[in-house]
Scaffold this active site. Structure first.
Site, PDB file in Angstrom:
ATOM      1  N   LYS A 287       0.845  -1.211   0.000  1.00 31.88           N
ATOM      2  CA  LYS A 287       0.000   0.000   0.000  1.00 31.88           C
ATOM      3  C   LYS A 287       0.876   1.255   0.000  1.00 31.88           C
ATOM      4  O   LYS A 287       0.632   2.189  -0.763  1.00 31.88           O
ATOM      5  CB  LYS A 287      -0.923  -0.045   1.222  1.00 31.88           C
ATOM      6  CG  LYS A 287      -1.799   1.171   1.410  1.00 31.88           C
ATOM      7  CD  LYS A 287      -3.024   0.841   2.238  1.00 31.88           C
ATOM      8  CE  LYS A 287      -2.732   0.705   3.732  1.00 31.88           C
ATOM      9  NZ  LYS A 287      -2.492   1.995   4.411  1.00 31.88           N
TER      10      LYS A 287
ATOM     11  N   ARG B 132       2.777   5.955  -3.063  1.00 34.59           N
ATOM     12  CA  ARG B 132       3.910   6.823  -3.417  1.00 34.59           C
ATOM     13  C   ARG B 132       4.183   6.807  -4.921  1.00 34.59           C
ATOM     14  O   ARG B 132       4.526   7.829  -5.513  1.00 34.59           O
ATOM     15  CB  ARG B 132       5.155   6.393  -2.643  1.00 34.59           C
ATOM     16  CG  ARG B 132       5.099   6.843  -1.168  1.00 34.59           C
ATOM     17  CD  ARG B 132       6.032   6.018  -0.318  1.00 34.59           C
ATOM     18  NE  ARG B 132       6.143   6.501   1.045  1.00 34.59           N
ATOM     19  CZ  ARG B 132       5.245   6.258   2.012  1.00 34.59           C
ATOM     20  NH1 ARG B 132       4.140   5.577   1.746  1.00 34.59           N
ATOM     21  NH2 ARG B 132       5.444   6.718   3.239  1.00 34.59           N
TER      22      ARG B 132
ATOM     23  N   ASP C 244       1.678  -1.214  11.926  1.00 35.90           N
ATOM     24  CA  ASP C 244       0.374  -1.705  11.457  1.00 35.90           C
ATOM     25  C   ASP C 244       0.111  -3.164  11.844  1.00 35.90           C
ATOM     26  O   ASP C 244      -0.958  -3.699  11.557  1.00 35.90           O
ATOM     27  CB  ASP C 244       0.276  -1.545   9.933  1.00 35.90           C
ATOM     28  CG  ASP C 244       0.221  -0.079   9.535  1.00 35.90           C
ATOM     29  OD1 ASP C 244      -0.222   0.753  10.346  1.00 35.90           O
ATOM     30  OD2 ASP C 244       0.653   0.250   8.399  1.00 35.90           O
TER      31      ASP C 244
ATOM     32  N   ARG D 240      -6.855   1.926  17.503  1.00 34.60           N
ATOM     33  CA  ARG D 240      -6.498   0.511  17.356  1.00 34.60           C
ATOM     34  C   ARG D 240      -6.042  -0.138  18.649  1.00 34.60           C
ATOM     35  O   ARG D 240      -6.089  -1.363  18.769  1.00 34.60           O
ATOM     36  CB  ARG D 240      -5.383   0.378  16.325  1.00 34.60           C
ATOM     37  CG  ARG D 240      -5.846  -0.244  15.076  1.00 34.60           C
ATOM     38  CD  ARG D 240      -4.745  -0.437  14.077  1.00 34.60           C
ATOM     39  NE  ARG D 240      -5.347  -0.282  12.757  1.00 34.60           N
ATOM     40  CZ  ARG D 240      -4.687  -0.067  11.647  1.00 34.60           C
ATOM     41  NH1 ARG D 240      -3.375   0.065  11.682  1.00 34.60           N
ATOM     42  NH2 ARG D 240      -5.319   0.033  10.507  1.00 34.60           N
TER      43      ARG D 240
HETATM   44  C1  S3P Z   1       2.306   4.739   6.334  1.00 34.13           C
HETATM   45  C2  S3P Z   1       2.760   5.162   7.557  1.00 34.13           C
HETATM   46  C3  S3P Z   1       2.170   4.728   8.836  1.00 34.13           C
HETATM   47  C4  S3P Z   1       1.270   3.503   8.661  1.00 34.13           C
HETATM   48  C5  S3P Z   1       0.372   3.608   7.463  1.00 34.13           C
HETATM   49  C6  S3P Z   1       1.209   3.768   6.197  1.00 34.13           C
HETATM   50  C7  S3P Z   1       2.962   5.243   5.116  1.00 34.13           C
HETATM   51  O1  S3P Z   1       1.409   5.807   9.375  1.00 34.13           O
HETATM   52  O2  S3P Z   1       0.490   3.303   9.811  1.00 34.13           O
HETATM   53  O3  S3P Z   1      -0.435   2.463   7.315  1.00 34.13           O
HETATM   54  O4  S3P Z   1       2.770   4.666   4.035  1.00 34.13           O
HETATM   55  O5  S3P Z   1       3.698   6.232   5.211  1.00 34.13           O
HETATM   56  P1  S3P Z   1       2.099   6.979  10.240  1.00 34.13           P
HETATM   57  O6  S3P Z   1       2.991   7.754   9.364  1.00 34.13           O
HETATM   58  O7  S3P Z   1       0.944   7.810  10.732  1.00 34.13           O
HETATM   59  O8  S3P Z   1       2.805   6.285  11.363  1.00 34.13           O
END
Ligand code: S3P
Length: 440
Positions: free
Chosen positions: A24, A29, A323, A354
């Site tokens: 994801k 990105r 996560d 969570r």
């Molecule tokens: C992500 C960063 C994390 C993660 C999210 C994806 C990312 O969040 O929990 O599922 O792709 O940069 P945070 O930056 O809020 O920690």
């Protein structure tokens, strides 16, 4: 979306070879950097889940050419750094915090005004943390309710390079700042006290930006980005998402007799905290073939069921598995002894609270669990009773973690709504069923 209740129950062992959908973080990105590059970016193995699809739509509304050319194959025609067009409609990110926060950064560096919105879960999540650095760069927040969505952002006309120290470990905050900094003349610096996933840095470099990463203190990093690069499109192959792999992986550990192979799982060290923790718990996870694919290390993993022991998970590991705590807590409930997971403050501001939702999911199924401060403490007794109904709070990972519990517990586990699983793991039920899981 209509709620989709689902039930997981014990069945025979899980067996087979599967590859979970694309990562994801990398998919989102790739869409955004592709939109900021000059020319055409081709993406293979894209995650075609709601979070990435909503980001794709937003890039289209901002003027990029975004086209699906085949199964998980996408082509993006970029507009160049600072080149987004003023959108004629609002940008709706659905459930996706990553899509929304990274796009806020990208828009903050363009002289346009855009309105950002999302579903009820995303509307409840904090955006002030990301607006702070973006406002220092020169963007203005025109309308927002206490730093929440919906919000309207006017991008900077003359972006200023800044030095930013994120107040919480967050790859989204870091990435939003770097994406806004792309438009600023001079050097944008982000100093993170704890290293978080580095996909934005890697991809920016891959697209030709001048970016330097140095260690900072014990666990941190200092990232320096030279502004106003021309981003040159590069082909991207998205590896399988380690956070999605975590669900079939833990299920295979818990269901007696299971033996599965997970193909091409991304092994980025800033994402692999769960694998480290499960190895400490005595899990039988074998790395079959480690190799480089599309700039990331990937491996095929063979996972076999077996007993687990309780461990203490240090807070310093939280960023590398942020996560994965819901599903780790499920694994801990099958272990022998008390597992302590420290430093989980950030879990409170994910797609749901969570920390609370994980504790509630375990309690509903007969597991003893406590929250002490920011720590989660789970008492493992080999095999939970199950039999509970879990409220998922629009949170895909709570939904999948609860179903994994139900595949191994004495009695079935039911969730109120599985529809949000499609945000990150389209085809979850089918993939798990192909391994032999009973999900209906
Ligand atoms: C992500 C960063 C994390 C993660 C999210 C994806 C990312 O969040 O929990 O599922 O792709 O940069 P945070 O930056 O809020 O920690």
């Amino acid at each position: 979306m209509h709620p989709v209740p689902l039930t997981a129950r014990r069945n025979g062992p899980l067996t087979g070879r599967v590859q979970v959908p694309g990562d994801k973080s990398i998919s989102i990105r790739a869409l955004i950097l592709g939109a900021l590059a000059v020319g055409e970016t081709r993406i293979a193995g894209m995650l075609e889940g709601e979070d990435a699809l909503n980001t794709a739509k937003a890039m289209r509304v901002l003027g990029a050419g975004v086209e699906r050319t085949g199964d998980r194959l996408w082509r993006i025609r970029g507009v160049g750094v600072g080149g987004f067009a003023e959108p004629k409609q609002q940008l709706d990110f659905g459930n996706s915090g990553t899509g929304c926060r990274l796009a806020l950064g990208a828009v903050a560096g363009c002289p346009i005004t855009a309105t950002f919105d999302g579903d009820a879960s995303l509307r409840s999540r904090p955006m002030r943390r990301v607006l702070d650095p973006l406002e220092r760069i020169g963007a203005r927040t025109l309308a927002s309710t206490e730093g929440r969505l919906p919000l309207t952002l006017a991008g900077a006309r003359d972006p200023i390079p800044i030095v930013f120290r994120p107040p919480v470990p967050s790859a989204q905050l870091k990435s939003a700042t770097l994406l806004a900094g792309l438009s600023a003349p001079g050097e944008t610096t982000v100093i993170e006290a704890e290293a978080t996933r580095d996909h934005t840095e890697k991809m920016l470099k891959y697209f030709g930006a001048e970016l330097r990463v140095d260690p900072f203190e014990a666990n941190g990093r200092c990232i320096r980005l030279a502004g106003q690069p021309e981003l040159v499109p590069q082909p991207i192959t998205v590896p399988a998402d380690p956070s999605s792999s975590a669900f079939p992986l833990v299920a295979a550990l818990l269901v007696p007799g299971s033996d599965i192979i997970l193909k091409s799982v991304m092994m980025n060290p800033l994402r692999s905290g769960l694998f480290t923790t499960l190895a400490e718990m005595g899990a039988a996870i074998e790395t079959i073939e480690r190799r480089a694919e599309g700039g990331e290390e990937v491996a095929d993993l063979r996972v076999r069921a077996g007993p687990l022991r309780a461990v203490e998970v240090p807070g310093a590991r939280a960023s590398a598995m942020i996560d994965e705590y819901p599903v780790l807590a499920v694994a801990a409930s099958f272990a022998e002894g008390v597992t302590v997971m420290r430093g989980l403050k950030e879990l409170r501001v994910k797609e749901s609270d969570r920390l609370a939702a994980t504790a509630a999911l375990l309690r509903a199924n007969g597991v003893k669990v406590e929250i002490e401060g920011d720590d989660l403490i789970v008492e493992g007794r080999g095999r939970p009773a199950g039999g509970g109904v879990v409220t998922t709070h629009m949170d895909h990972r709570i939904a999948m973690a609860a179903l994994v519990l139900g595949l191994g517990s004495e009695r079935p586990v039911r969730i109120d709504d599985g529809s949000f699983i499609a945000t990150s793991f389209p085809g979850f039920v089918e993939l798990m069923s192909s391994l032999g899981a009973d999900l209906s």
